[in-house]
Design a protein around this motif. Structure first.
Motif, PDB file in Angstrom:
ATOM      1  N   GLY A   1      -3.625  -0.314  14.813  1.00 54.83           N
ATOM      2  CA  GLY A   1      -2.805   0.841  14.468  1.00 54.83           C
ATOM      3  C   GLY A   1      -2.048   1.383  15.664  1.00 54.83           C
TER       4      GLY A   1
ATOM      5  N   ASP B   1      -5.368  -0.978   5.709  1.00 53.39           N
ATOM      6  CA  ASP B   1      -4.774  -2.291   5.450  1.00 53.39           C
ATOM      7  C   ASP B   1      -5.049  -3.245   6.609  1.00 53.39           C
TER       8      ASP B   1
ATOM      9  N   SER C   1       0.856  -1.188   0.000  1.00 54.57           N
ATOM     10  CA  SER C   1       0.000   0.000   0.000  1.00 54.57           C
ATOM     11  C   SER C   1       0.891   1.237   0.000  1.00 54.57           C
TER      12      SER C   1
ATOM     13  N   PHE D   1       0.212   5.044  10.763  1.00 50.14           N
ATOM     14  CA  PHE D   1      -0.461   3.797  11.133  1.00 50.14           C
ATOM     15  C   PHE D   1      -1.962   3.984  11.358  1.00 50.14           C
TER      16      PHE D   1
ATOM     17  N   THR E   1       6.665  -3.595  14.115  1.00 45.50           N
ATOM     18  CA  THR E   1       6.843  -2.546  13.123  1.00 45.50           C
ATOM     19  C   THR E   1       8.301  -2.136  12.982  1.00 45.50           C
TER      20      THR E   1
ATOM     21  N   ASN F   1       4.277  -0.104   3.538  1.00 49.37           N
ATOM     22  CA  ASN F   1       3.690   1.213   3.280  1.00 49.37           C
ATOM     23  C   ASN F   1       4.753   2.210   2.854  1.00 49.37           C
TER      24      ASN F   1
ATOM     25  N   ILE G   1       2.716  -6.064   5.775  1.00 50.56           N
ATOM     26  CA  ILE G   1       2.212  -4.888   5.066  1.00 50.56           C
ATOM     27  C   ILE G   1       3.383  -3.948   4.834  1.00 50.56           C
TER      28      ILE G   1
ATOM     29  N   THR H   1      -2.194   3.023   7.156  1.00 52.49           N
ATOM     30  CA  THR H   1      -2.151   1.570   7.344  1.00 52.49           C
ATOM     31  C   THR H   1      -3.428   1.033   7.963  1.00 52.49           C
TER      32      THR H   1
END
Length: 253
Positions: free
Chosen positions: A233, A94, A69, A87, A111, A146, A144, A91
Motif C-alpha cells: 500500500g 486487495d 473492488s 491504498f 499506480t 478501485n 486492481i 486497496t
C-alpha cells in the motif's frame, strides 16, 4: 512464543465488526479474569474466490490476476483525513488477497489514480479512483481497479487466469432469482457492503483462531502476512505521488 502462550500473556483477537455477537465473548473474558488486549479486526477472506483451485494447480501457473473492488458509498471526509488514504484503508485488502491467490509476493507496483467522485476527497489529500498494476515475483502480473462509489452497490469480483484455465468469482446477491420479461432481464444488486458480503468469512476466521488457540497450532496467516500488504500500500501511494513504478522491497516502515 507459541500462539497459545501469546494468548495466555494477553493477546486476544476477533475478526469482524457488526456481524458477530460480542457479548458472549466478553463474558468468557470476564469469567476468566482476562486482562489483556481485545482486538477487533476486519479482513476480507478470499475463500469466496475458492483459492484452493489455484493452490491445487487446477488452473496451472497463475499468469494474470484481475480484481475489481468498488465501495457502494464514499466514506465521510473525516474518515478520509485519518485513514491513511485509499491504498491503506481500501486497496490494502486487495493487496492481501492477490498475494494469497498468486502464491507470490509483489515485486513492483505502478499506480494511476484520480479524484472523480468527490473533490473534497482530493482536498483532504486522497484520491477516490485508482488502477494499480502489479508484478509478482513468480512472474505473474495483476491489476486492481478501485472506486470509492459504485452506483449499483458493493462490487467485488476477481479472476485468476492460469496456464491451464481460469477461476472467476462474481458478486454475491441476496437472491439468485433472475426476472426475464419483454422489458429486459433483471437481477438483484450486489450485497450492500463488506459486513453483508463477508460475514461468513469473519465467522470462519474466528473458528480457525479458536482452533489454533485450543490446539496450540499455527494460524493460517502470520504477522508478516499482515505487514506485507501495508508495504504494498505504501508502495502504491509512493508510485502515485511520484508517477513511477515502485519496487515493494524499497519500502521501509
Amino acid at each position: 512464543m507459541s500462539l497459545f502462550g501469546g494468548v495466555r500473556r494477553g493477546v486476544f483477537t476477533v475478526p469482524g465488526d457488526g456481524c458477530i455477537d460480542f457479548k458472549p465473548l466478553f463474558k468468557i473474558l470476564e469469567d476468566n479474569d482476562y486482562e489483556g488486549w481485545f482486538i477487533v479486526e476486519a479482513e476480507q477472506d478470499p475463500a469466496k474466490a475458492n483459492p484452493y483451485l489455484v493452490q491445487a494447480g487446477k488452473i496451472g501457473e497463475p499468469q494474470i490476476i484481475k480484481v475489481t473492488s468498488r465501495d457502494p458509498e464514499a466514506p465521510p471526509i473525516s474518515y478520509v483525513k485519518v485513514s491513511g488514504g485509499i491504498f491503506l484503508d481500501m486497496t490494502i485488502h486487495d493487496f492481501d488477497m492477490v498475494r494469497y491467490l498468486s502464491g507470490s509476493d509483489v515485486k513492483e507496483v505502478y499506480t494511476n489514480a484520480a479524484v472523480l467522485i468527490d473533490s473534497a476527497i482530493g482536498d483532504a489529500g486522497d484520491v477516490d479512483t485508482a488502477i494499480i498494476t502489479l508484478k509478482f515475483k513468480n512472474g505473474a502480473i495483476g491489476v486492481i481497479d478501485n472506486s470509492r462509489k459504485a452506483a449499483y452497490g458493493y462490487d467485488q469480483r476477481v479472476e485468476v487466469f492460469g496456464s491451464k484455465g481460469s477461476v472467476t468469482v462474481s458478486n454475491d446477491t441476496d437472491s439468485s432469482a433472475v426476472l426475464s420479461t419483454e422489458d429486459g432481464v433483471f437481477s438483484e444488486k450486489p450485497k450492500y457492503f463488506f459486513l453483508e458480503r463477508y460475514k461468513d468469512s469473519f465467522v470462519e476466521e474466528l473458528r480457525e483462531f479458536f482452533d489454533a488457540v485450543k490446539n496450540d497450532t499455527d494460524t493460517p496467516v502470520s504477522g508478516m502476512d499482515g505487514l506485507k500488504p501495508v508495504l504494498i500500500g505504501l508502495a502504491a501511494k509512493k508510485s502515485y505521488l511520484e508517477n513511477r513504478p515502485v519496487k515493494a522491497e524499497d519500502i521501509e516502515l
